[in-house]
Design an enzyme around this catalytic site. Structure first.
Site, short mmCIF file in Angstrom:
data_model
loop_
_atom_site.label_atom_id
_atom_site.label_comp_id
_atom_site.label_asym_id
_atom_site.label_seq_id
_atom_site.Cartn_x
_atom_site.Cartn_y
_atom_site.Cartn_z
N ASN A 3 0.74 -1.27 0.06
CA ASN A 3 0.03 0.11 -0.02
C ASN A 3 0.89 1.15 0.09
OD1 ASN A 3 -2.51 1.56 0.69
ND2 ASN A 3 -1.36 1.96 2.31
N GLN B 138 5.26 6.98 5.39
CA GLN B 138 4.51 5.86 4.68
C GLN B 138 3.72 6.45 3.46
OE1 GLN B 138 2.73 3.70 8.04
NE2 GLN B 138 4.26 2.06 7.93
N ASP C 144 -0.95 -6.76 3.36
CA ASP C 144 -1.11 -5.57 4.24
C ASP C 144 -2.23 -4.44 3.74
OD1 ASP C 144 -0.17 -4.39 6.85
OD2 ASP C 144 0.30 -2.71 5.54
N GLU D 216 -7.93 1.16 -2.98
CA GLU D 216 -8.54 2.31 -3.26
C GLU D 216 -7.71 3.31 -4.02
OE1 GLU D 216 -9.07 4.72 0.53
OE2 GLU D 216 -6.95 4.91 0.49
N GLU E 203 -5.44 -8.76 5.05
CA GLU E 203 -5.57 -7.89 6.18
C GLU E 203 -6.80 -6.79 5.81
OE1 GLU E 203 -4.30 -4.49 9.45
OE2 GLU E 203 -3.59 -4.77 7.36
C1 GLC Z 1 -1.08 -2.99 8.75
C2 GLC Z 1 -0.32 -3.61 10.03
C3 GLC Z 1 0.28 -2.44 10.81
C4 GLC Z 1 0.93 -1.46 9.99
C5 GLC Z 1 -0.03 -0.89 9.10
C6 GLC Z 1 0.66 -0.07 8.11
O1 GLC Z 1 -2.42 -2.15 9.35
O2 GLC Z 1 -0.88 -4.68 10.70
O3 GLC Z 1 0.88 -2.97 11.92
O4 GLC Z 1 1.29 -0.57 11.12
O5 GLC Z 1 -0.64 -1.87 8.36
O6 GLC Z 1 1.76 -0.90 7.23
#
Ligand code: GLC
Length: 544
Positions: free
Chosen positions: A103, A169, A201, A208, A243
């Protein structure tokens, strides 16, 4: 349903190489240490390991901020050490799945560093930019209280970049075909090194196309279909585990009968499970199970108790969340992001051995694939002096010696202290002690895993919630190829007695139970479950 869908009957164990075992004594866990401790996982009976990110990273988010998708962070070893570990895991019959975090990258990734230099950078369009300040930049932050916005201005770029998570990020632009090609290339690389799939992840954010000029023109789910097709061509039997903290209504868009995701973490179920534990009644969990959409074809839900993040309770009402906070995280320092709990299971449940074991047994008995978090098999605790989710990521507690046996380094040289004292510290809670104690949690969890592995009905069969006329107990029934298993869990702290009658079943043979109910008995017999008791029964004869 086909019996070769291995992941439906797998037991997955998640760990972070950084905090599992430090073999070279530099204070940080490593692949050599992990390979050295596979005997623990074999004894436990797990057959799939999920590795948290181990790629080169400035480590501002536990490795979920990557600077190179094709390598191993030197702190954990080399690519060679990774391959040695893969070989050792395969030798023990264990599969390995790894985190695929696409992502976003780290701001330090060379792609982003190039992208911000100039609009002519070949990587400029790999990220999501806005010349103007976007509206409502504080809306939709994932880490409220810590993260201020989802767009940040970059002076060098002269533009704002999108970041659904921390500002270090930046989100990748998956509408860019080059980015999609790169994602597949990353998958291909690790598949060639033998992994059996990926835990993807942040899937809803990945797909999106927020803020893009051409946003909304392509089907966001097409990326997942492309990933799955590629995966299947490169390695038969490899899986994608999402996830995706989504509403049940959206599940089929993610599963697509398994043509997209094979598995999705069942976040709604996880939250009602804790509501049930807090209220001491099976009712909320039973309701959720009855209304949960099935996972058609190759799809499967993944069940869990705790993971490496906070226990996210955002889907519950404020009042329900409040009940869980009162029961399991009364101190505000135990709570996080206005929605969750940054604690491990054992201390959260007051170190009540009966309750911990019932919760663990329940996880293995739920319809879905169980995913464990390292250290829960011995009842490790959290360190609330650490920030945010670091609290639940302290090193594995192997013995009662220095650093809990995790590292031979000086105490101060260990990357994160191993809790030593108190009811969950390594002096009291550790693998070595529990191996030698047949009444330990470790032995109990190992027998739960053995029971789960010997009851393929749970993973492959159809389930039904059995009405026992009481919400004190959750009764689940599973049938597959003539086999029939029933699991019972008492949510109350009092013994419960009830007749167990299931059409056509004359004999019940216990497959797993707490200290009680170990002898076979006939249908219609009254059974007593002690406080927080559990019992799994095979109905009728042996499995055919
Ligand atoms: C997911 C991971 C988490 C991380 C986030 C950003 O939710 O489980 O630990 O901070 O993604 O990568």
């Amino acid at each position: 349903m086909s019996a070769n869908l291995w992941y439906k009957n797998a037991v997955i164990y998640c760990l972070d190489v950084e905090s599992f075992m430090d073999l070279d004594g530099d204070g940080v866990g490593d692949f050599a240490g992990l390979a050295d401790r596979l005997d623990h996982l074999e004894r436990l009976g797990v057959n799939c390991i999920w590795l948290n990110p181990f790629y080169p990273s400035p480590n501002r988010d536990n490795g979920y901020d990557i600077t190179d998708y094709y390598g191993v962070d030197p702190r954990y070893g080399t690519l060679g050490d990774f391959v040695e570990f893969m070989h050792a895991a395969a030798d023990r019959g264990m599969r390995v799945i790894i985190d695929l975090v696409v992502n976003h990258t780290s701001v330090d990734h060379p792609w982003f560093q190039s992208a911000r230099q100039s609009e002519d950078s070949p990587f400029r369009d790999w990220y999501v930019w806005s010349k103007e300040k976007p509206a409502n930049i504080t809306e939709g932050v994932v880490f409220p209280g810590v993260q201020e916005a989802i767009w940040t201005h970059d002076r060098k770029a002269g533009a704002w970049y999108l970041h659904r998570f921390y500002k270090h990020q930046p989100d990748l632009n998956v509408a860019n075909p080059q980015v999609r090609v790169e994602i597949l290339k990353i998958m291909g690389f690790w598949l060639a090194l033998g992994v059996s799939g990926f835990r993807i992840d942040a899937v809803p954010f990945l797909i999106e196309d927020m803020g893009l000029p051409n946003g909304g023109t392509q089907d966001p789910f097409s990326l997942l279909t492309e990933m799955k097709e590629f995966l299947s061509w490169r390695r038969a039997g490899a899986v994608l585990l999402a996830e995706a903290n989504i509403e049940y209504e959206l599940a089929e868009d993610y599963f697509d009968g398994g043509d997209r995701m094979n598995m999705i973490f069942d976040f709604p179920l996880n939250q009602t499970l804790f509501l049930s534990l807090a209220r001491r009644t099976a009712s909320p969990l039973r309701q959720t199970l009855m209304h949960r959409p099935g996972s058609a074809g190759m799809g499967q839900w993944a069940s869990f108790l705790r993971n490496h993040d906070e226990l996210d309770l955002a889907r519950l009402t404020k009042a329900e969340r409040g009940e869980i906070f009162t029961a399991f995280a009364p101190d505000p320092g135990m709570q996080l992001y206005n929605r969750g709990i940054r604690r491990r299971l054992a201390p959260m449940l007051g170190n009540d051995q009966d309750l911990i074991r019932m919760a663990q047994s329940l996880m293995f008995a739920l319809p879905g694939t169980p995913v464990m978090w390292y250290g829960e098999e011995i009842g490790m605790g959290e360190d609330l002096s650490l920030s945010e989710r670091e609290a639940v990521r302290t090193p594995m507690q192997w013995n009662d010696q220095r650093n809990g046996g995790f590292s031979a380094a000086e105490r101060d040289a260990v990357f994160r202290q191993v809790p030593a004292d108190g009811p969950n510290g390594h002096r009291h809670i550790n693998v070595a002690e529990q191996i030698s104690n047949p009444d330990s949690l470790l032995h109990a969890v190992a027998s739960m895993i053995a029971a789960r592995r010997s009851a393929p009905e749970i993973g492959w069969g159809e389930f039904e919630v059995v009405d026992l006329g009481t919400d004190d107990v959750l009764a689940l029934s599973y049938r597959w190829r003539g086999g029939h298993v029933v699991t019972l869990h008492n949510f109350t702290d009092k013994a419960v007695t009830f007749p167990i009658e299931i059409d056509g079943i004359e004999r019940f043979v216990p497959l797993l139970s707490d200290a009680h109910n170990r002898e076979p008995f006939s249908g219609g017999t009254k059974i007593t479950l002690p406080r927080f008791g559990y019992c799994w029964l095979r109905c009728g004869a042996e499995r055919r």
